[in-house]
Design a protein around this motif. Structure first.
Motif, PDB file in Angstrom:
ATOM      1  N   LYS A   4     -18.519 -29.383 -44.295  1.00  0.00           N
ATOM      2  CA  LYS A   4     -17.522 -29.425 -45.363  1.00  0.00           C
ATOM      3  C   LYS A   4     -16.588 -28.225 -45.275  1.00  0.00           C
ATOM      4  O   LYS A   4     -15.373 -28.340 -45.447  1.00  0.00           O
ATOM      5  N   ASN A   5     -17.172 -27.058 -44.997  1.00  0.00           N
ATOM      6  CA  ASN A   5     -16.381 -25.843 -44.823  1.00  0.00           C
ATOM      7  C   ASN A   5     -15.401 -25.984 -43.665  1.00  0.00           C
ATOM      8  O   ASN A   5     -14.224 -25.601 -43.755  1.00  0.00           O
ATOM      9  N   MET A   6     -15.871 -26.588 -42.557  1.00  0.00           N
ATOM     10  CA  MET A   6     -15.011 -26.779 -41.397  1.00  0.00           C
ATOM     11  C   MET A   6     -13.867 -27.743 -41.699  1.00  0.00           C
ATOM     12  O   MET A   6     -12.720 -27.542 -41.293  1.00  0.00           O
ATOM     13  N   ALA A  28     -14.884 -24.819 -31.707  1.00  0.00           N
ATOM     14  CA  ALA A  28     -15.185 -24.072 -30.488  1.00  0.00           C
ATOM     15  C   ALA A  28     -15.326 -22.584 -30.773  1.00  0.00           C
ATOM     16  O   ALA A  28     -16.085 -21.876 -30.102  1.00  0.00           O
ATOM     17  N   ASN A  29     -14.598 -22.084 -31.781  1.00  0.00           N
ATOM     18  CA  ASN A  29     -14.736 -20.683 -32.190  1.00  0.00           C
ATOM     19  C   ASN A  29     -15.968 -20.471 -33.062  1.00  0.00           C
ATOM     20  O   ASN A  29     -16.747 -19.538 -32.854  1.00  0.00           O
ATOM     21  N   VAL A  30     -16.147 -21.346 -34.038  1.00  0.00           N
ATOM     22  CA  VAL A  30     -17.193 -21.142 -35.044  1.00  0.00           C
ATOM     23  C   VAL A  30     -18.598 -21.351 -34.479  1.00  0.00           C
ATOM     24  O   VAL A  30     -19.561 -20.730 -34.943  1.00  0.00           O
ATOM     25  N   CYS A  31     -18.727 -22.188 -33.450  1.00  0.00           N
ATOM     26  CA  CYS A  31     -20.064 -22.471 -32.921  1.00  0.00           C
ATOM     27  C   CYS A  31     -20.771 -21.221 -32.392  1.00  0.00           C
ATOM     28  O   CYS A  31     -21.994 -21.190 -32.290  1.00  0.00           O
ATOM     29  N   PHE A  32     -20.002 -20.163 -32.071  1.00  0.00           N
ATOM     30  CA  PHE A  32     -20.608 -18.914 -31.620  1.00  0.00           C
ATOM     31  C   PHE A  32     -20.962 -17.987 -32.796  1.00  0.00           C
ATOM     32  O   PHE A  32     -21.442 -16.868 -32.589  1.00  0.00           O
ATOM     33  N   ALA A  33     -20.668 -18.448 -34.026  1.00  0.00           N
ATOM     34  CA  ALA A  33     -20.988 -17.709 -35.261  1.00  0.00           C
ATOM     35  C   ALA A  33     -20.464 -16.271 -35.262  1.00  0.00           C
ATOM     36  O   ALA A  33     -21.199 -15.325 -35.604  1.00  0.00           O
ATOM     37  N   PRO A  34     -19.162 -16.058 -34.910  1.00  0.00           N
ATOM     38  CA  PRO A  34     -18.624 -14.693 -34.936  1.00  0.00           C
ATOM     39  C   PRO A  34     -18.373 -14.232 -36.375  1.00  0.00           C
ATOM     40  O   PRO A  34     -18.231 -15.053 -37.290  1.00  0.00           O
ATOM     41  N   ALA A  35     -18.326 -12.930 -36.566  1.00  0.00           N
ATOM     42  CA  ALA A  35     -18.006 -12.384 -37.893  1.00  0.00           C
ATOM     43  C   ALA A  35     -16.550 -12.668 -38.241  1.00  0.00           C
ATOM     44  O   ALA A  35     -16.199 -12.833 -39.418  1.00  0.00           O
TER      45      ALA A  35
END
Length: 225
Positions: A4-6, A28-35
């Motif tokens: 939902k956030n995405m 593709a960016n979020v899947c690495f869970a960066p800060a």
């Protein structure tokens, strides 16, 4: 990863001006869970190029949001006549591909092309002393840091602005931001032209005052004699 956030963040980015397929780049960016991370977009209007870099951060409950974006407008430099041949030759080359070591840089044999490009670069070093032509073709690529006088050229042909994205408000989109920067650029050029005009007028007035002083001194010398 909160779906939902995405979906909400992808919708927010589309409001700014990203295309419909932005969700793939976002995931593709979020899947690495960066800060935090940056996601970029470019617009080309006539000869003006504008780059947008959206800053996204991970907040409470590991939810992501876009906080602000930086818009950078780059004006296309006008090439001096004596550098027009170098400019035309550099225009034919995919410089980013060359930097990444890819083949097919220009039509023909890649090895032979590399030798031709090396000769062209030497010609640019010899004649493009101020780096104007290299800035024109390398700005915004991985080769940008190799441009001589880069800092000065950026002040002459680029203008930047940060835009904050406030919750519950419709954000200023990329098109509006680009028009704002174009207006700022025009204002900056008008102010620069006005200063040149004032300096020119001041010089002429100074010349008139000097002539008046000289005539006055001649009269005093004549009277004294």
């Amino acid at each position: 990863m909160n779906r939902k956030n995405m979906d909400m963040l992808a919708g927010r980015l589309r409001q700014l001006g990203f295309s419909e397929d932005i969700q793939y780049r976002l995931l593709a960016n979020v899947c690495f869970a960066p800060a935090h991370f940056e996601i970029e977009h470019q617009m080309l209007v006539g000869a003006d190029r504008c780059k947008f870099s959206v800053h996204c951060v991970r907040g409470d409950q590991d939810l992501y949001d876009a906080i602000y974006f930086i818009a950078s407008l780059r004006k296309l430099p006008e090439t001096p006549l004596d550098l027009s041949e170098i400019d035309a030759s550099m225009h034919k080359i995919d410089w980013q591909a060359l930097y990444q070591g890819k083949e097919g840089l220009v039509l023909g044999d890649p090895v032979q092309d590399t030798y031709i490009i090396a000769d062209l670069l030497q010609e640019a070093i010899n004649f493009d002393k101020d780096g104007l032509v290299r800035y024109k073709h390398w700005s915004g690529t991985s080769l940008e840091e190799m441009v001589p006088n880069l800092g000065y050229l950026k002040t002459q042909f680029e203008i930047n602005q940060r835009f904050y994205l406030i919750d519950q408000q419709s954000p200023i989109n990329f098109g509006d931001a680009m028009r704002f920067l174009q207006s700022r650029w025009l204002e900056r050029r008008m102010n620069a032209d006005r200063k040149l005009l004032l300096k020119s007028n001041s010089g002429r007035q100074g010349g008139h005052l000097l002539k008046k002083r000289l005539r006055h001194n001649r009269r005093l010398n004549t009277n004294n004699s």
